[in-house]
Scaffold this motif. Structure first.
Motif, PDB file in Angstrom:
ATOM      1  N   ARG A 172       4.335  -8.822 -11.124  1.00  0.00           N
ATOM      2  CA  ARG A 172       4.738  -9.712 -10.040  1.00  0.00           C
ATOM      3  C   ARG A 172       5.812 -10.682 -10.501  1.00  0.00           C
TER       4      ARG A 172
ATOM      5  N   VAL B 296       6.694  -3.322   2.497  1.00  0.00           N
ATOM      6  CA  VAL B 296       6.584  -3.250   1.043  1.00  0.00           C
ATOM      7  C   VAL B 296       5.177  -3.687   0.634  1.00  0.00           C
ATOM      8  N   VAL B 297       4.536  -2.885  -0.203  1.00  0.00           N
ATOM      9  CA  VAL B 297       3.266  -3.306  -0.793  1.00  0.00           C
ATOM     10  C   VAL B 297       3.488  -3.437  -2.290  1.00  0.00           C
ATOM     11  N   VAL B 298       3.377  -4.659  -2.784  1.00  0.00           N
ATOM     12  CA  VAL B 298       3.555  -4.896  -4.211  1.00  0.00           C
ATOM     13  C   VAL B 298       2.208  -4.681  -4.892  1.00  0.00           C
ATOM     14  N   VAL B 299       2.175  -3.748  -5.830  1.00  0.00           N
ATOM     15  CA  VAL B 299       0.938  -3.477  -6.561  1.00  0.00           C
ATOM     16  C   VAL B 299       1.130  -4.010  -7.976  1.00  0.00           C
ATOM     17  N   GLU B 300       0.447  -5.102  -8.244  1.00  0.00           N
ATOM     18  CA  GLU B 300       0.700  -5.806  -9.502  1.00  0.00           C
ATOM     19  C   GLU B 300      -0.032  -5.160 -10.667  1.00  0.00           C
ATOM     20  N   VAL B 301       0.720  -4.958 -11.751  1.00  0.00           N
ATOM     21  CA  VAL B 301       0.128  -4.430 -12.980  1.00  0.00           C
ATOM     22  C   VAL B 301       0.813  -5.108 -14.167  1.00  0.00           C
TER      23      VAL B 301
ATOM     24  N   ARG C 169      -3.792   3.702 -13.448  1.00  0.00           N
ATOM     25  CA  ARG C 169      -4.846   3.465 -12.467  1.00  0.00           C
ATOM     26  C   ARG C 169      -4.243   3.022 -11.131  1.00  0.00           C
ATOM     27  N   ALA C 170      -3.246   2.164 -11.197  1.00  0.00           N
ATOM     28  CA  ALA C 170      -2.603   1.677  -9.970  1.00  0.00           C
ATOM     29  C   ALA C 170      -1.910   2.828  -9.232  1.00  0.00           C
TER      30      ALA C 170
ATOM     31  N   ALA D 128      -4.503   4.866  -7.560  1.00  0.00           N
ATOM     32  CA  ALA D 128      -5.099   4.155  -6.413  1.00  0.00           C
ATOM     33  C   ALA D 128      -4.157   4.179  -5.214  1.00  0.00           C
ATOM     34  N   VAL D 129      -2.887   3.939  -5.447  1.00  0.00           N
ATOM     35  CA  VAL D 129      -1.913   3.963  -4.345  1.00  0.00           C
ATOM     36  C   VAL D 129      -1.902   5.350  -3.715  1.00  0.00           C
TER      37      VAL D 129
ATOM     38  N   ARG E 175      -4.208   7.658  -3.732  1.00  0.00           N
ATOM     39  CA  ARG E 175      -5.450   7.971  -3.033  1.00  0.00           C
ATOM     40  C   ARG E 175      -5.490   7.303  -1.670  1.00  0.00           C
ATOM     41  N   ARG E 176      -4.917   6.083  -1.571  1.00  0.00           N
ATOM     42  CA  ARG E 176      -5.020   5.319  -0.323  1.00  0.00           C
ATOM     43  C   ARG E 176      -3.717   5.336   0.468  1.00  0.00           C
TER      44      ARG E 176
ATOM     45  N   GLU F 101      -4.017   5.857   4.301  1.00  0.00           N
ATOM     46  CA  GLU F 101      -4.692   4.699   4.900  1.00  0.00           C
ATOM     47  C   GLU F 101      -3.736   3.512   5.037  1.00  0.00           C
ATOM     48  N   LEU F 102      -2.897   3.315   4.024  1.00  0.00           N
ATOM     49  CA  LEU F 102      -2.007   2.158   4.007  1.00  0.00           C
ATOM     50  C   LEU F 102      -0.601   2.498   4.486  1.00  0.00           C
TER      51      LEU F 102
END
Lengths: 96, 462
Positions: B175, B196-201, B214-215, B218-219, B221-222, B225-226
Motif C-alpha cells: 500500500r 480498482v481493488v488494492v490487495v495489500e501484501v 496467497r493474495a 485469493a483474488v 478464487r473470488r 464474486e468481486l
C-alpha cells in the motif's frame, strides 16, 4: 405514467434512461448496441421497429457516455490475508 | 623484497625491481656495469606502473565498503582486515548498479586497476558492484528458470489475452509503495470508470513470497464474486534481494494456476523476475502495467462515436423508406380515396409523428456530445425514408384499387368509423361509451362501445 424520482439536474429535454439501461456496464451496453445495429443491418425491421431500436440505441449510447464521463474512480482496499479469509474490501457494497 | 605471486594485486607490479622481474628485461642478464640504463624520470616510472597494472585486466575484489562518498561519481574503499583498496565508480557505471553502497556492506567490485600519478594513488575503477552472496541468488534464479521453462510455465501458448475493458482490476502490491501510486494515477487518467481493488501484501522480506502467492490465489478464487477481470502484481525497483519474493517458486505456482489474467511489473526495466516470465504479460513499469489494463477513455469515446454513426445511418434508411411511402400514398389518396388507403395514411402519419417526437430527444443527446454529422443525417433521413417507402406503397395501392372496397366488404370484412367518420384502427381509439358506425357489404350498423379489448391483435379469417 409513473415518474421516476426526480433529479434536479435532469430537467432537460432528454428523457431519462430506462432503469435497466442506467445500470448496464459499458461493455454490456456496447454489446447491446452492436446487436441492435446488426438487426437493423439485416434490414428486416420496419419503420416502427427501426425507430424503437433507434430510441433504445440512443439510450444505450447515452449510458455509455455517462460511464465514460463518470469522473471518480472507485478504489477499494483490503489486506491480502483478509481477502483470503473471506473479508470484503473497504466500501465494497456494490458487488454485482 | 618479499613477493607473493598468488596475489593478483601485487604480482606483476615489479616496477622498481625491473631488471630482476619477470618482465620486460632479459631475465638472467647481470647488471651491466659500463652501460647502466639511464635513470627513469618519475613520469616514466609512473607510466610503467600504469602499464603493468593495465596488464592485470579486469579483476574482481571482495571486501567491505568504507569511506563511501557519492557525488556524481562514487568514491569509496574496500577493505579486509589487512589491506585497503581505493575505488572509484564513474557516474555512467553507477546508473547500472543494483546496490546502494553503504559503509560496512560486503560487496564484490569488478573493474580495472589504475594508477593516478599526481596523487600517487592506485585505485580500482569499478565497472560493477554487487552485494556479496548475491551470486548465490543469481544461481538459484537461473536454476528455477530452467526448471519452470522445462515445465512449460513460460510457454507463450498458455498466455491469455488481457480483457479489453475490465470491470475491476485487482492490484496486488504494497500500500505504501510508489508503484501503487503510479498505477492509480494512470488508472485515473485513462479510465476512472474501471474499479480498482488494492490487495495489500508485503513485497519484500521474510514470508513475503508466500503472502503474495496467497493474495493472488485469493483474488483468483473470488474474482467473479468481486467482478475482478484482471490482476496487476507490481513492486518498485530494488536490489536483487529486495525483489527476491517474486523469484520464488510459490509465487510462480500461484500465477501459473491463476485463471484471471495477470500482468506483472517488478523492479526496473532491466530486472527480470520469475513472476514476470510466468505472467500473461510483463510490463516494464507499474505505469505501463496500468496502461495495459485501463483502456484509454478517449479511444472508447471514438468507438462509441462510430457506433452512434452506424445506428443513425440505419435509422436514416428506415425513415427514408417511410417518407417515400407517404409521398406515394398522398398521391393515391387524391385519386382513390379508399378507406383502406386512408387507414394506411394515418398509420404512416403516426409513425412520422413518433419519429418527430423522438428526433428532438435524439438531437439533444447528439448536440450534447457534438455529433453534428449524426444530427444532419437524421434530418436528411426523414425525407429519404419516406421517399423509398412510397414505391412499396404504390404497389399495394394499385392492388387495392383493383380490388375495390366493396370487394373487401363482400368478403366479410367491415369498416368501422368513429363519430367523426374516421376509420378505426385500434380499439383504444374508440373509448367505451362512444358511438361507432360499421359499414357492411350491405347496409351499416350503429353501435355504442361497451367493452374494449386493447390487447387482442389478430382476426380470424372470415
Amino acid at each position: 405514467m409513473s415518474k421516476p424520482p426526480k433529479k434536479p439536474s435532469a430537467a432537460s429535454a432528454q428523457p431519462e434512461l430506462e432503469p435497466r439501461i442506467a445500470k448496464l456496464s459499458f461493455e454490456a451496453a456496447i454489446q447491446e448496441l452492436e446487436d441492435i445495429i446488426e438487426r437493423m443491418e439485416r434490414g428486416e425491421t420496419g419503420l416502427e421497429e427501426s425507430l424503437k431500436e433507434y430510441a433504445k440505441g440512443d439510450q444505450l449510447i447515452r449510458r455509455c457516455r455517462q460511464v465514460l464521463d463518470s469522473a471518480e474512480q472507485k478504489i477499494q482496499a483490503i489486506a491480502g490475508e483478509d481477502l483470503d479469509e473471506g473479508g470484503m474490501p473497504e466500501g465494497m457494497n456494490d458487488v454485482r | 623484497m618479499p613477493r607473493n605471486s598468488s596475489d593478483p594485486l601485487i604480482s606483476g607490479s615489479g616496477l622498481f625491481d625491473a631488471p630482476q622481474g619477470n618482465a620486460p628485461a632479459p631475465p638472467t642478464a647481470p647488471p651491466p656495469t659500463a652501460s647502466a640504463p639511464p635513470p627513469l624520470t618519475v613520469t616514466e616510472a609512473c607510466a610503467r606502473v600504469r602499464s603493468s597494472l593495465d596488464q592485470l585486466g579486469t579483476i574482481s575484489v571482495v571486501g567491505e565498503i568504507s569511506n563511501f562518498s557519492a557525488r556524481n561519481h562514487w568514491y569509496f574503499s574496500v577493505k579486509d582486515s589487512n589491506a585497503v583498496l581505493n575505488c572509484v565508480m564513474w557516474e555512467r557505471a553507477t546508473h547500472h548498479a543494483r546496490v546502494e553502497p553503504a559503509n560496512g556492506m560486503e560487496v564484490v567490485v569488478t573493474g580495472r586497476l589504475t594508477y593516478y600519478p599526481p596523487a600517487a594513488r592506485t585505485q580500482l575503477v569499478v565497472e560493477s558492484i554487487e552485494r556479496r552472496g548475491v551470486g548465490g541468488l543469481q544461481q538459484r534464479f537461473e536454476e528455477l528458470c530452467r526448471q519452470l521453462r522445462a515445465e512449460g510455465y513460460f510457454a507463450e501458448e498458455r498466455k491469455r489475452d488481457l480483457p479489453a475493458l475490465p470491470r475491476r482490476v485487482a492490484v496486488v502490491t504494497s500500500r505504501k509503495g510508489a508503484a501503487l501510486q503510479d498505477v492509480l494515477r494512470t488508472a485515473r487518467m485513462r479510465a476512472p470508470f474501471v474499479g480498482v481493488v488494492v490487495v495489500e501484501v508485503p513485497v519484500q522480506g521474510e514470508g513475503s513470497a508466500a503472502q503474495v502467492a496467497r493474495a493472488i490465489r485469493a483474488v483468483d478464487r473470488r474474482a467473479s464474486e468481486l467482478a475482478i477481470d484482471a490482476i496487476i502484481v507490481t513492486r518498485g525497483g530494488g536490489s536483487l534481494e529486495d525483489l527476491w519474493a517474486f523469484n520464488e517458486r510459490v509465487v510462480a505456482d500461484a500465477v501459473f494456476a491463476c485463471r484471471t489474467p495477470v500482468v506483472a511489473a517488478i523492479g526496473h526495466e532491466v530486472d527480470v523476475t520469475i513472476i514476470e516470465l510466468v505472467a500473461d504479460r510483463r510490463a516494464s513499469t507499474p505505469t505501463q502495467a496500468a496502461m495495459l489494463l485501463f483502456p484509454d477513455a478517449s479511444q472508447l469515446a471514438e468507438q462509441l462515436d462510430h457506433l452512434a454513426h452506424r445506428i443513425a445511418t440505419l435509422a436514416n434508411k428506415s425513415v427514408r423508406e417511410s417518407l417515400q411511402q407517404l409521398a406515394a400514398l398522398q398521391l393515391h389518396l387524391k385519386r382513390a380515396p379508399l378507406a383502406r388507403l386512408d387507414r394506411a395514411a394515418r398509420q404512416l402519419a403516426e409513425l412520422c409523428t413518433a419519429f418527430e417526437r423522438l428526433r428532438p430527444a435524439a438531437q439533444h443527446a447528439l448536440a450534447n456530445h457534438g455529433l453534428q454529422a449524426l444530427r444532419a443525417q437524421l434530418a436528411r433521413a426523414l425525407q429519404q425514408r419516406y421517399r423509398r417507402s412510397a414505391e412499396a406503397l404504390q404497389v399495394s395501392a394499385r392492388q387495392l384499387q383493383a380490388l375495390g372496397p366493396r370487394q373487401v366488404l363482400l368478403r366479410g370484412y367491415s369498416l368501422t368509423l368513429d363519430s367523426r367518420g374516421t376509420p378505426l384502427r385500434r380499439a383504444a381509439d374508440a373509448p367505451v361509451g362512444s358511438h361507432v358506425t360499421t359499414h357492411l357489404a350491405q347496409g351499416a350498423l350503429s353501435s355504442t362501445v361497451t367493452e374494449s379489448h386493447t390487447n387482442s391483435t389478430s382476426l380470424p379469417a372470415p
